[in-house]
Write an enzyme that holds these catalytic residues in place. Structure first.
Site, PDB file in Angstrom:
ATOM      1  N   ASN A 274      97.286 172.928  60.234  1.00  0.00           N
ATOM      2  CA  ASN A 274      95.954 172.600  59.735  1.00  0.00           C
ATOM      3  C   ASN A 274      94.924 172.985  60.782  1.00  0.00           C
ATOM      4  O   ASN A 274      95.207 172.953  61.982  1.00  0.00           O
ATOM      5  CB  ASN A 274      95.885 171.086  59.477  1.00  0.00           C
ATOM      6  CG  ASN A 274      94.547 170.637  58.933  1.00  0.00           C
ATOM      7  OD1 ASN A 274      93.977 171.284  58.042  1.00  0.00           O
ATOM      8  ND2 ASN A 274      94.020 169.540  59.448  1.00  0.00           N
TER       9      ASN A 274
ATOM     10  N   GLY B 297      86.724 178.887  51.638  1.00  0.00           N
ATOM     11  CA  GLY B 297      87.805 179.800  51.986  1.00  0.00           C
ATOM     12  C   GLY B 297      87.459 180.790  53.083  1.00  0.00           C
ATOM     13  O   GLY B 297      88.090 181.850  53.177  1.00  0.00           O
ATOM     14  N   SER B 298      86.508 180.437  53.956  1.00  0.00           N
ATOM     15  CA  SER B 298      86.204 181.398  55.028  1.00  0.00           C
ATOM     16  C   SER B 298      87.373 181.514  56.004  1.00  0.00           C
ATOM     17  O   SER B 298      87.607 182.584  56.571  1.00  0.00           O
ATOM     18  CB  SER B 298      84.906 181.028  55.757  1.00  0.00           C
ATOM     19  OG  SER B 298      85.063 179.859  56.505  1.00  0.00           O
ATOM     20  N   ASN B 299      88.118 180.438  56.192  1.00  0.00           N
ATOM     21  CA  ASN B 299      89.311 180.533  57.062  1.00  0.00           C
ATOM     22  C   ASN B 299      90.400 181.376  56.401  1.00  0.00           C
ATOM     23  O   ASN B 299      91.084 182.148  57.073  1.00  0.00           O
ATOM     24  CB  ASN B 299      89.835 179.141  57.412  1.00  0.00           C
ATOM     25  CG  ASN B 299      89.013 178.499  58.512  1.00  0.00           C
ATOM     26  OD1 ASN B 299      89.131 178.868  59.681  1.00  0.00           O
ATOM     27  ND2 ASN B 299      88.154 177.562  58.142  1.00  0.00           N
TER      28      ASN B 299
ATOM     29  N   HIS C 230      91.117 171.862  62.157  1.00  0.00           N
ATOM     30  CA  HIS C 230      90.242 170.683  62.082  1.00  0.00           C
ATOM     31  C   HIS C 230      89.080 170.863  63.058  1.00  0.00           C
ATOM     32  O   HIS C 230      89.305 171.210  64.225  1.00  0.00           O
ATOM     33  CB  HIS C 230      91.058 169.434  62.436  1.00  0.00           C
ATOM     34  CG  HIS C 230      90.285 168.164  62.313  1.00  0.00           C
ATOM     35  ND1 HIS C 230      90.044 167.553  61.100  1.00  0.00           N
ATOM     36  CD2 HIS C 230      89.677 167.397  63.245  1.00  0.00           C
ATOM     37  CE1 HIS C 230      89.330 166.452  61.298  1.00  0.00           C
ATOM     38  NE2 HIS C 230      89.091 166.340  62.584  1.00  0.00           N
TER      39      HIS C 230
ATOM     40  N   MET D  75      91.498 169.742  51.144  1.00  0.00           N
ATOM     41  CA  MET D  75      90.853 168.445  51.335  1.00  0.00           C
ATOM     42  C   MET D  75      91.598 167.256  50.721  1.00  0.00           C
ATOM     43  O   MET D  75      91.052 166.153  50.670  1.00  0.00           O
ATOM     44  CB  MET D  75      89.407 168.493  50.798  1.00  0.00           C
ATOM     45  CG  MET D  75      88.540 169.546  51.469  1.00  0.00           C
ATOM     46  SD  MET D  75      88.656 169.570  53.276  1.00  0.00           S
ATOM     47  CE  MET D  75      87.523 168.251  53.682  1.00  0.00           C
TER      48      MET D  75
ATOM     49  N   LEU E  21      95.023 164.727  51.019  1.00  0.00           N
ATOM     50  CA  LEU E  21      96.174 164.396  51.865  1.00  0.00           C
ATOM     51  C   LEU E  21      97.438 164.785  51.130  1.00  0.00           C
ATOM     52  O   LEU E  21      97.541 164.595  49.910  1.00  0.00           O
ATOM     53  CB  LEU E  21      96.199 162.895  52.155  1.00  0.00           C
ATOM     54  CG  LEU E  21      95.181 162.392  53.160  1.00  0.00           C
ATOM     55  CD1 LEU E  21      95.315 160.877  53.305  1.00  0.00           C
ATOM     56  CD2 LEU E  21      95.358 163.079  54.503  1.00  0.00           C
TER      57      LEU E  21
HETATM   58  C1  GRF Z   1      86.732 174.039  57.971  1.00  0.00           C
HETATM   59  O1  GRF Z   1      85.643 173.583  58.730  1.00  0.00           O
HETATM   60  C2  GRF Z   1      88.004 173.363  58.393  1.00  0.00           C
HETATM   61  O2  GRF Z   1      88.034 173.023  59.747  1.00  0.00           O
HETATM   62  C3  GRF Z   1      87.991 172.107  57.568  1.00  0.00           C
HETATM   63  O3  GRF Z   1      87.460 172.520  56.325  1.00  0.00           O
HETATM   64  C4  GRF Z   1      86.596 173.633  56.523  1.00  0.00           C
HETATM   65  C5  GRF Z   1      87.016 174.721  55.584  1.00  0.00           C
HETATM   66  O4  GRF Z   1      86.134 175.810  55.556  1.00  0.00           O
HETATM   67  N1  GRF Z   1      89.318 171.529  57.494  1.00  0.00           N
HETATM   68  P1  GRF Z   1      86.473 177.128  54.726  1.00  0.00           P
HETATM   69  O5  GRF Z   1      86.753 176.709  53.286  1.00  0.00           O
HETATM   70  O6  GRF Z   1      87.675 177.769  55.363  1.00  0.00           O
HETATM   71  O7  GRF Z   1      85.262 177.984  54.812  1.00  0.00           O
END
Ligand code: GRF
Length: 208
Positions: free
Chosen positions: A111, A16-18, A113, A94, A96
């Site tokens: 999304n 969940g860093s994003n 990627h 993760m 689909l």
């Molecule tokens: C990221 O590298 C994103 O591009 C991919 O999954 C990863 C998720 O990382 N789809 P986080 O859970 O947001 O740290």
């Protein structure tokens, strides 16, 4: 709900860093963007804990609790739609998504990627890029369609790593880019500055 709010849901399956970048840089800020729901396919992931710490409602929709994937996706879509969102953000989600889900949020799912799409779609993009010997890596934020990482591209950024050897090293360098690019794309969409080109639905028209 207050007028002018741009309400978003985030789906995440892991660290969940994003999601954290969205919470830190967008949530409750001057652009009116508010994270109103965070869902996962896994009940115990750090992403859900990050959301709870920020006071955002969470829910988990584990596949083994439903008869099949469309049933799970329908339940998840109902929960998200109940929060009246304008955009669904996949931030390391993760699984689909089935048509059941996609049809509910048309042109309203994005999304992030870790490759320069259309190169290296799928679940091991950085390993695939390393195996192909590339020297330029990158990040793409795109709208979701029914394919695997095939939807219209909103933003991309490249990173030259001519001596890269391990996917862990590459991912460590790509993560900070993701953490800027995904919020930037959400900002553009919330401001109405990223629209699918009616003349070519493969393209996204960006306003400065
Ligand atoms: C990221 O590298 C994103 O591009 C991919 O999954 C990863 C998720 O990382 N789809 P986080 O859970 O947001 O740290």
């Amino acid at each position: 709900m207050s007028a002018g709010e741009f309400r978003i849901a985030v789906l995440a399956s892991g660290t969940g860093s994003n999601l954290q970048a969205i919470l830190d840089t967008l949530h409750g800020g001057p652009e009116g963007i508010v994270v109103v729901a965070v869902a996962s396919n896994k009940p115990d992931v750090p992403a859900l804990e990050r959301a709870r710490r920020a006071g955002v409602p969470t829910a988990a929709f584990a596949l083994d609790e439903y008869p099949d994937r469309p049933a799970r996706d329908a339940a998840m879509a109902d929960w998200i739609a109940g929060h009246d969102v304008r955009l669904v953000v996949l931030a390391g989600y993760m699984h689909l998504l089935t048509r059941t889900f996609l049809g509910r949020f048309q042109h309203a799912i994005v999304n992030v990627h870790p490759s320069l799409l259309p190169a290296f779609p799928g679940i091991h993009p950085v390993d695939d890029a390393l195996a192909a010997g590339v020297r330029v890596f990158g990040v793409t934020v795109h709208f979701i369609d029914e394919g695997v990482d095939t939807g219209p591209i909103i933003l991309q950024r490249a990173l030259e790593l001519p001596h890269a050897r391990s996917s862990a090293d590459v991912l460590e360098r790509l993560h900070p880019i993701e953490h800027e690019l995904l919020p930037d794309a959400i900002r553009l969409i919330a401001a109405g500055k990223a629209q699918i080109d009616p003349a070519n639905p493969r393209r996204v028209l960006l306003e400065p």
